[in-house]
Scaffold this motif. Structure first.
Motif, PDB file in Angstrom:
ATOM      1  N   UNK A  83       0.838  -1.145   0.000  1.00 35.58           N
ATOM      2  CA  UNK A  83      -0.054  -0.138   0.060  1.00 35.58           C
ATOM      3  C   UNK A  83       0.939   1.139  -0.140  1.00 35.58           C
ATOM      4  N   UNK A  84       0.539   2.309  -0.846  1.00 34.14           N
ATOM      5  CA  UNK A  84       1.307   3.336  -0.653  1.00 34.14           C
ATOM      6  C   UNK A  84       0.530   4.586  -0.304  1.00 34.14           C
ATOM      7  N   UNK A  85       1.128   5.879  -0.082  1.00 37.49           N
ATOM      8  CA  UNK A  85       0.426   7.003   0.275  1.00 37.49           C
ATOM      9  C   UNK A  85       0.224   7.857  -0.916  1.00 37.49           C
ATOM     10  N   UNK A  86      -0.833   8.731  -0.982  1.00 31.34           N
ATOM     11  CA  UNK A  86      -1.134   9.453  -2.089  1.00 31.34           C
ATOM     12  C   UNK A  86      -1.816  11.044  -1.434  1.00 31.34           C
ATOM     13  N   UNK A  87      -1.019  12.081  -2.076  1.00 37.97           N
ATOM     14  CA  UNK A  87      -1.453  13.503  -1.621  1.00 37.97           C
ATOM     15  C   UNK A  87      -2.662  13.577  -2.467  1.00 37.97           C
ATOM     16  N   UNK A  88      -3.993  13.798  -1.734  1.00 36.97           N
ATOM     17  CA  UNK A  88      -5.265  13.992  -2.329  1.00 36.97           C
ATOM     18  C   UNK A  88      -5.546  15.400  -2.482  1.00 36.97           C
ATOM     19  N   UNK A  89      -5.277  16.320  -1.660  1.00 37.86           N
ATOM     20  CA  UNK A  89      -5.329  17.809  -1.712  1.00 37.86           C
ATOM     21  C   UNK A  89      -4.620  18.340  -0.468  1.00 37.86           C
ATOM     22  N   UNK A  90      -4.329  19.799  -0.791  1.00 43.43           N
ATOM     23  CA  UNK A  90      -3.705  20.507   0.480  1.00 43.43           C
ATOM     24  C   UNK A  90      -4.776  21.700   0.722  1.00 43.43           C
ATOM     25  N   UNK A 109       6.702   6.341   1.493  1.00 45.27           N
ATOM     26  CA  UNK A 109       5.954   5.998   2.465  1.00 45.27           C
ATOM     27  C   UNK A 109       4.923   4.618   2.029  1.00 45.27           C
ATOM     28  N   UNK A 110       5.267   3.523   2.154  1.00 48.44           N
ATOM     29  CA  UNK A 110       4.560   2.326   1.746  1.00 48.44           C
ATOM     30  C   UNK A 110       4.634   1.595   2.959  1.00 48.44           C
ATOM     31  N   UNK A 124      -2.496   1.710   8.209  1.00 51.34           N
ATOM     32  CA  UNK A 124      -1.617   2.030   9.750  1.00 51.34           C
ATOM     33  C   UNK A 124      -0.240   2.238   9.637  1.00 51.34           C
ATOM     34  N   UNK A 125       0.438   1.133   9.021  1.00 51.50           N
ATOM     35  CA  UNK A 125       1.874   1.403   8.769  1.00 51.50           C
ATOM     36  C   UNK A 125       2.391   2.258   8.113  1.00 51.50           C
ATOM     37  N   UNK A 126       1.394   2.690   6.821  1.00 50.49           N
ATOM     38  CA  UNK A 126       1.775   3.838   5.983  1.00 50.49           C
ATOM     39  C   UNK A 126       2.010   5.093   6.695  1.00 50.49           C
ATOM     40  N   UNK A 127       0.401   5.225   7.456  1.00 52.36           N
ATOM     41  CA  UNK A 127       0.474   6.423   8.041  1.00 52.36           C
ATOM     42  C   UNK A 127       1.353   7.057   9.119  1.00 52.36           C
ATOM     43  N   UNK A 128       2.218   5.910   9.540  1.00 56.35           N
ATOM     44  CA  UNK A 128       2.974   6.130  10.709  1.00 56.35           C
ATOM     45  C   UNK A 128       4.213   6.969   9.959  1.00 56.35           C
ATOM     46  N   UNK A 154      -3.696  13.635  12.331  1.00 56.16           N
ATOM     47  CA  UNK A 154      -4.866  13.762  13.095  1.00 56.16           C
ATOM     48  C   UNK A 154      -5.333  12.745  14.052  1.00 56.16           C
ATOM     49  N   UNK A 155      -4.970  11.304  13.686  1.00 54.92           N
ATOM     50  CA  UNK A 155      -5.248   9.956  14.640  1.00 54.92           C
ATOM     51  C   UNK A 155      -4.086   9.882  15.594  1.00 54.92           C
ATOM     52  N   UNK A 156      -2.949  10.604  15.446  1.00 58.26           N
ATOM     53  CA  UNK A 156      -1.628  10.142  16.268  1.00 58.26           C
ATOM     54  C   UNK A 156      -2.009   9.999  17.646  1.00 58.26           C
TER      55      UNK A 156
END
Length: 122
Positions: free
Chosen positions: A1-8, A93-94, A99-103, A112-114
């Motif tokens: 799984x990879x992270x993606x920027x959706x928007x800022x 960040x993969x 959960x692993x990626x977001x860390x 926000x969920x840290x």
């Protein structure tokens, strides 16, 4: 799984793409990078303080110390460069789960969920 920027987004700036700070080399603002699993719906907020070296100097406390976690330091405001730097960071960040990626992403910005993650461990 990879992270993606959706928007800022910024709660302080109406339109980030057309923003021009009053002082081009002395500013700071909160940027919320909305990031989620690549190719999937959903996003979570990661908060980053975008600022210049002059802003840091101006905002050093009485003791001359400022903790620097979750800061993106720039010489001048350039929306495209900021987005590109975030996207480049996310390439590293993969993981097997979100959960692993977001860390990993949380090294860039405050997730926000840290607090919930740390609270669950106690």
């Amino acid at each position: 799984m990879n992270a993606e920027l959706k928007r800022v987004h910024s709660p302080d700036i109406y339109n980030l793409e057309s923003y021009h700070p009053e002082c081009s080399d002395n500013f700071g603002f909160l940027l919320q990078a909305m990031i989620g699993p690549a190719g999937e719906d959903g996003e979570e907020s990661f908060e980053i303080e975008v600022c210049t070296p002059k802003w840091i100097e101006k905002n050093l406390g009485e003791g001359g110390v400022l903790i620097g976690m979750h800061y993106l330091i720039v010489r001048e405001y350039n929306y495209q460069k900021i987005v590109q730097v975030i996207e480049k960071f996310l390439l590293g960040c993969s993981g097997a789960s979100w959960s692993e990626v977001s860390k990993k992403v949380s090294r860039l910005g405050f997730w926000e969920f840290e607090v919930y993650e740390y609270g669950a461990r106690e």
